[in-house]
Design a protein around this motif. Sequence first.
Motif, PDB file in Angstrom:
ATOM      1  N   LYS A 142      -6.327 -21.574 -91.698  1.00  0.00           N
ATOM      2  CA  LYS A 142      -5.536 -22.647 -91.075  1.00  0.00           C
ATOM      3  C   LYS A 142      -4.650 -22.039 -90.003  1.00  0.00           C
ATOM      4  CE  LYS A 142      -7.824 -24.557 -93.288  1.00  0.00           C
ATOM      5  NZ  LYS A 142      -8.747 -25.531 -93.754  1.00  0.00           N
ATOM      6  N   THR A 143      -5.024 -22.230 -88.736  1.00  0.00           N
ATOM      7  CA  THR A 143      -4.281 -21.608 -87.643  1.00  0.00           C
ATOM      8  C   THR A 143      -3.657 -22.665 -86.723  1.00  0.00           C
ATOM      9  OG1 THR A 143      -6.173 -21.551 -86.123  1.00  0.00           O
ATOM     10  CG2 THR A 143      -5.959 -19.706 -87.666  1.00  0.00           C
TER      11      THR A 143
ATOM     12  N   SER B 208      -6.065 -26.927 -98.419  1.00  0.00           N
ATOM     13  CA  SER B 208      -6.018 -25.470 -98.475  1.00  0.00           C
ATOM     14  C   SER B 208      -4.852 -25.002 -99.333  1.00  0.00           C
ATOM     15  CB  SER B 208      -5.903 -24.877 -97.060  1.00  0.00           C
ATOM     16  OG  SER B 208      -7.104 -25.095 -96.371  1.00  0.00           O
TER      17      SER B 208
ATOM     18  N   ARG C  36      -5.491 -22.662-102.574  1.00  0.00           N
ATOM     19  CA  ARG C  36      -4.847 -21.359-102.815  1.00  0.00           C
ATOM     20  C   ARG C  36      -4.144 -21.354-104.167  1.00  0.00           C
ATOM     21  NH1 ARG C  36      -7.092 -21.242 -98.262  1.00  0.00           N
ATOM     22  NH2 ARG C  36      -8.767 -21.288 -99.760  1.00  0.00           N
TER      23      ARG C  36
ATOM     24  N   ARG D 106     -10.075 -18.030 -99.332  1.00  0.00           N
ATOM     25  CA  ARG D 106     -10.338 -18.716 -98.077  1.00  0.00           C
ATOM     26  C   ARG D 106     -11.847 -18.886 -97.874  1.00  0.00           C
ATOM     27  NH1 ARG D 106     -10.209 -16.492 -92.003  1.00  0.00           N
ATOM     28  NH2 ARG D 106     -11.335 -18.245 -91.138  1.00  0.00           N
ATOM     29  N   GLY D 107     -12.257 -20.115 -97.582  1.00  0.00           N
ATOM     30  CA  GLY D 107     -13.660 -20.375 -97.302  1.00  0.00           C
ATOM     31  C   GLY D 107     -14.494 -20.661 -98.534  1.00  0.00           C
TER      32      GLY D 107
HETATM   33  N1  CTP Z   1      -9.518 -23.789 -88.597  1.00  0.00           N
HETATM   34  C1  CTP Z   1      -8.339 -23.385 -87.980  1.00  0.00           C
HETATM   35  N2  CTP Z   1      -7.202 -24.126 -88.109  1.00  0.00           N
HETATM   36  C2  CTP Z   1      -7.203 -25.267 -88.856  1.00  0.00           C
HETATM   37  C3  CTP Z   1      -8.384 -25.691 -89.500  1.00  0.00           C
HETATM   38  C4  CTP Z   1      -9.534 -24.916 -89.351  1.00  0.00           C
HETATM   39  O1  CTP Z   1      -8.312 -22.369 -87.296  1.00  0.00           O
HETATM   40  N3  CTP Z   1      -6.057 -25.975 -88.946  1.00  0.00           N
HETATM   41  C5  CTP Z   1     -10.731 -22.970 -88.402  1.00  0.00           C
HETATM   42  C6  CTP Z   1     -10.681 -21.647 -89.203  1.00  0.00           C
HETATM   43  O2  CTP Z   1     -11.302 -20.664 -88.440  1.00  0.00           O
HETATM   44  C7  CTP Z   1     -11.514 -21.983 -90.443  1.00  0.00           C
HETATM   45  C8  CTP Z   1     -12.560 -22.907 -89.880  1.00  0.00           C
HETATM   46  O3  CTP Z   1     -11.872 -23.666 -88.876  1.00  0.00           O
HETATM   47  O4  CTP Z   1     -12.075 -20.849 -91.051  1.00  0.00           O
HETATM   48  C9  CTP Z   1     -13.184 -23.825 -90.901  1.00  0.00           C
HETATM   49  O5  CTP Z   1     -12.224 -24.660 -91.497  1.00  0.00           O
HETATM   50  P1  CTP Z   1     -12.180 -24.894 -93.059  1.00  0.00           P
HETATM   51  O6  CTP Z   1     -13.533 -24.938 -93.639  1.00  0.00           O
HETATM   52  O7  CTP Z   1     -11.293 -26.071 -93.276  1.00  0.00           O
HETATM   53  O8  CTP Z   1     -11.382 -23.597 -93.575  1.00  0.00           O
HETATM   54  P2  CTP Z   1     -11.814 -22.430 -94.575  1.00  0.00           P
HETATM   55  O9  CTP Z   1     -11.936 -21.170 -93.797  1.00  0.00           O
HETATM   56  O10 CTP Z   1     -12.943 -22.882 -95.402  1.00  0.00           O
HETATM   57  O11 CTP Z   1     -10.504 -22.268 -95.475  1.00  0.00           O
HETATM   58  P3  CTP Z   1     -10.077 -23.005 -96.811  1.00  0.00           P
HETATM   59  O12 CTP Z   1     -10.652 -22.233 -97.952  1.00  0.00           O
HETATM   60  O13 CTP Z   1      -8.588 -22.927 -96.747  1.00  0.00           O
HETATM   61  O14 CTP Z   1     -10.570 -24.415 -96.757  1.00  0.00           O
END
Ligand code: CTP
Length: 186
Positions: A48-49, A111, A115, A121-122
């Motif tokens: 989440k960036t 997210s 956590r 993550r992912g």
């Molecule tokens: N992403 C981002 N900022 C956000 C949402 C998404 O930069 N607010 C980008 C990140 O590179 C992320 C990708 O989009 O890895 C895919 O999003 P998502 O599947 O929602 O995140 P995950 O990496 O799967 O993380 P999580 O386990 O927290 O869902």
Amino acid sequence: MIETIIVAIWLMLPAYISNPLAALFGGGKPIDCGINFKDGRRLLGDGKTYRGLLFGIIGGLVVGIIQMIFISNISNLLQISFPPFSHPSSSTIIIILSLSGGALFGDMFKSFFKRRMGFKRGQSFPIVDQLDFVIGAWIAAFIFVRPWFMMYFNTKIILIILFISPIIHLVVNIFGFLIGVKKEPW
Ligand code: CTP
Ligand code: MG
């Protein structure tokens, strides 16, 4: 039926587009700035960036504005009367921002809970990963543009969206995975 599905996609497009755009343009400084919650795990994680959030929201806004500019052309072309992102008591920009921003905030909340539950993550969290952005967009619309939301989101539309969103999400993510934008196909 097909017509209602297309209307449902139309209504949700700013929300649908925000996730793939966040994945496409995301990266850089994480929203949680790398800090941990009291359980010792990351608050949100590196997925989440700020860039993802910003580009996702702005991208959704641009798509929603394009939909409104061309609404009569697209309605004529497809012979479907599309609902506008407007209402006497809700501003168009706020309606579209509720959809795209709500979607990404829903994704961010998810997210946070992933956590807390110890998901990396992912890591896949079935159903929740596929509906977080829908619920987020609906909650935001319900809070900020309720008259508009209540006018167009009837039970039929809601059920169709709950059914098609996970499918659309998976198809888009598998595509994103194949072209190398996403690390996982979900
Ligand atoms: N992403 C981002 N900022 C956000 C949402 C998404 O930069 N607010 C980008 C990140 O590179 C992320 C990708 O989009 O890895 C895919 O999003 P998502 O599947 O929602 O995140 P995950 O990496 O799967 O993380 P999580 O386990 O927290 O869902
Ligand atoms: Mg994910």
